[in-house]
Design an enzyme around this catalytic site. Structure first.
Site, PDB file in Angstrom:
ATOM      1  N   GLN A 342      -6.240  -0.363   5.555  1.00  0.00           N
ATOM      2  CA  GLN A 342      -5.584  -1.387   6.367  1.00  0.00           C
ATOM      3  C   GLN A 342      -6.504  -1.867   7.491  1.00  0.00           C
ATOM      4  OE1 GLN A 342      -4.273   1.601   5.491  1.00  0.00           O
ATOM      5  NE2 GLN A 342      -2.023   1.557   5.496  1.00  0.00           N
ATOM      6  N   GLN A 364      -7.918  -5.329   2.628  1.00  0.00           N
ATOM      7  CA  GLN A 364      -6.512  -4.908   2.590  1.00  0.00           C
ATOM      8  C   GLN A 364      -5.802  -5.356   3.865  1.00  0.00           C
ATOM      9  OE1 GLN A 364      -5.879  -0.803   1.568  1.00  0.00           O
ATOM     10  NE2 GLN A 364      -3.736  -0.818   2.209  1.00  0.00           N
ATOM     11  N   ASP A 365      -4.645  -6.002   3.693  1.00  0.00           N
ATOM     12  CA  ASP A 365      -3.798  -6.410   4.827  1.00  0.00           C
ATOM     13  C   ASP A 365      -4.479  -7.434   5.742  1.00  0.00           C
ATOM     14  OD1 ASP A 365      -2.094  -4.571   3.768  1.00  0.00           O
ATOM     15  OD2 ASP A 365      -2.047  -3.232   5.482  1.00  0.00           O
ATOM     16  N   ASP A 386      -2.389  -6.499  -0.892  1.00  0.00           N
ATOM     17  CA  ASP A 386      -1.294  -6.931  -0.003  1.00  0.00           C
ATOM     18  C   ASP A 386      -1.832  -7.783   1.147  1.00  0.00           C
ATOM     19  OD1 ASP A 386       0.185  -5.236  -1.633  1.00  0.00           O
ATOM     20  OD2 ASP A 386       0.180  -3.600  -0.193  1.00  0.00           O
ATOM     21  N   ARG A 445       4.101  -7.841  -4.607  1.00  0.00           N
ATOM     22  CA  ARG A 445       4.893  -6.654  -4.914  1.00  0.00           C
ATOM     23  C   ARG A 445       5.846  -6.398  -3.752  1.00  0.00           C
ATOM     24  NH1 ARG A 445       1.478  -1.135  -4.029  1.00  0.00           N
ATOM     25  NH2 ARG A 445       0.247  -1.734  -2.197  1.00  0.00           N
TER      26      ARG A 445
END
Length: 541
Positions: A342, A364-365, A386, A445
């Site tokens: 993250q 990520q993120d 994500d 998701r």
């Protein structure tokens, strides 16, 4: 139960006996009594909640739906403030390490967010009685309560990787706040058809006259811009330049010097260069506008990440919370890389915020659309896992979504939307954009139970996988999520192989798709004209 609890319970019971006859004698029969029950549903101390609400109604002498909702908000505000006190006490009485201390600071800020959003909602009730303004104010009310419900979860998520002592200590109090806010949303939806009347003995907090359906907090300048539909942002208040040719050498310095709670747009011109700093524009920094000199030209960069011990909430290179934020021609970058997990480039908690010709770059993120109403136009967004996530209420138009190489055994997922309650107005709408996937990619998701994301009129490259969407784990949220696709095109847009989850929808009618447009989903006609940013109102130009 201890003996010490008995006097309190007896007092509450006596209060209830005294109050209930008055309520029914004065016409507080259903649906008013049902609303009172709903306000306290599933609360930790149900009897105390009922007694407090009914005593407040008895004291004010009002007995209409809006008075019940108002009493419910005030009770929730009291619990939120109690939770802040409990978190502060935990930090001072329990031994904490740096990670726990950071999570505690997150919680205090997030609960402050909830207090602000509940306060705004309480103020909004004074305006819901006007027949000309009811739709606009309803949208504000839902957006602010939806955001207030998000903050407690984010607080608890910050304790990931700790021993759980502080989380366990405060969890019950936070869940109580969340339950009460959830009850408020249910109450509001149930009473949606009941006319709301503002109290006769209270005035609007800001004392402004409502003008042409605009919110009272909008400035006269912004109202004129809205009405003229030709906003002008040629005025620059300060200049930031690395070479010293401006008033400031860092963006953070310019933000600190910007007025708090500004009623007009405050424009900061950021000249070309790579600004290695972490920006945090707090709630008090309202109506700030950052104007760069282009994507890849004016760059804000950092490398905070989860593996360094930061909470996800604290990893952003840039975080904006003040209402009415605008950024244009800027790059927001986190260089931590995929191995550090993250690592947020941009976090947004700013209501009615807009980003135009900006780039959000990470792995990520990347983009944390945490809460409230947001608009992105002609932006580039890069990531792996994500990389558009959070519980914001956001529309993306004419954006370019790029995937990057993930770590081995990782699957690239574009969105992880965090709607946790069916009555929240949150979700992601990606419209007239391009998904330029260069690695096997899934559209999203479900991070939370009622995750909501739609793609409309969007190009999808061949690396978008035939099933389109990915499970979080097992069957979690597959019945309750809302994922939709409407009129997309390109080699990855075929629908034949898409998932067959109950919550997945192939949207075939324009009326359904129209709900997710700027006009309907983020109430954009009310506020986007003042930003000077091009936008599409409905499904097409």
């Amino acid at each position: 139960m201890s003996a010490n609890d008995l006097p309190l319970l007896l007092l509450l019971f006596l209060n209830l006996l005294l109050v209930l006859p008055f309520l029914y004698a004065n016409g507080l029969a259903p649906p008013i009594q049902e609303m009172i029950d709903q306000a306290c549903a599933n609360s930790t101390n149900h009897q105390s909640c009922l007694s407090n609400l009914q005593a407040q109604l008895l004291y004010t002498g009002t007995r209409n739906p809006s008075s019940v909702l108002r009493a419910g908000i005030r009770a929730t505000l009291a619990h939120a403030n109690q939770a802040i006190s409990m978190i502060t006490k935990a930090a001072t009485t329990l031994s904490v390490d740096l990670r726990e201390q950071m999570a505690v600071e997150d919680c205090k800020e997030l609960l402050d967010f909830s207090v602000s959003e509940l306060t705004w909602s309480l103020s909004e009730l004074h305006k819901l009685g006007s027949p000309n303004l009811v739709d606009n104010h309803q949208e504000n009310f839902k957006a602010w309560l939806s955001a207030a419900l998000t903050n407690q979860d984010t607080c608890l998520e910050g304790f990931e990787g700790t021993n759980g002592r502080i989380r366990n200590y405060i969890e019950g109090s936070l869940q109580q706040v969340s339950q009460l806010i959830s009850n408020l949303l249910i109450m509001y939806h149930k009473m949606h058809s009941i006319p709301l009347t503002p109290p006769k003995d209270e005035t609007q907090n800001d004392g402004e006259k409502l003008v042409s359906g605009f919110p009272t907090w909008l400035t006269a300048e912004d109202r004129e811009l809205l009405l003229a539909a030709r906003p002008q942002h040629s005025r620059v208040d300060v200049v930031v330049a690395l070479d010293g040719s401006g008033q400031f050498r860092s963006i953070a310095e310019a933000v600190i010097q910007a007025p708090d709670h500004s009623g007009r747009r405050y424009v900061i011109h950021v000249k070309k260069g790579v600004y290695r700093e972490n920006l945090d524009l707090k709630k008090k920094k309202t109506n700030i506008m950052l104007v760069g000199e282009g994507i890849g030209v004016t760059i804000v960069t950092g490398n905070r990440n989860f593996m360094q011990g930061w909470t996800t909430f604290r990893t952003p290179t840039t975080a904006v919370s003040g209402r009415g934020f605008i950024a244009r021609d800027m790059t927001f970058r986190n260089t931590a890389g995929p191995e550090n997990h993250q690592a947020v480039a941009l976090r947004v908690d700013s209501d009615l915020s807009a980003f135009y010709r900006c780039s959000m770059e990470g792995h990520q993120d990347t983009l944390y659309s945490h809460s409230l109403r947001q608009f992105y136009r002609e932006c580039n967004i890069y990531g792996t896992i994500d990389f558009i996530f959070g519980n914001g209420q956001a529309v993306f138009q004419e954006c370019m979504i790029f995937t990057r190489k993930p770590l081995p055994f990782q699957k690239v997922t574009i969105t992880a939307q965090g709607r946790k309650d069916p009555n929240q107005s949150t979700g992601f709408s990606i419209q007239h954009s391009k998904v330029l996937a260069t690695y096997p990619t899934y559209l999203g998701r479900p991070w939370k139970l009622y995750s909501r994301t739609v793609y409309m009129n969007t190009f999808m490259s061949f690396q978008v996988q035939p099933q389109g969407w990915l499970e979080w784990f097992g069957n979690f949220a597959l019945d309750t999520l809302y994922y939709g696709e409407y009129n997309n095109y390109g080699p990855g847009a075929g629908l034949a192989g898409r998932v067959r989850w109950p919550g997945f929808h192939i949207i075939k009618d324009a009326a359904t798709a129209n709900f997710f447009t700027v006009e309907r989903f983020i109430n954009g006609l009310l506020w986007l004209p003042s930003t000077g940013i091009t936008f599409t109102v409905g499904l097409t130009e």
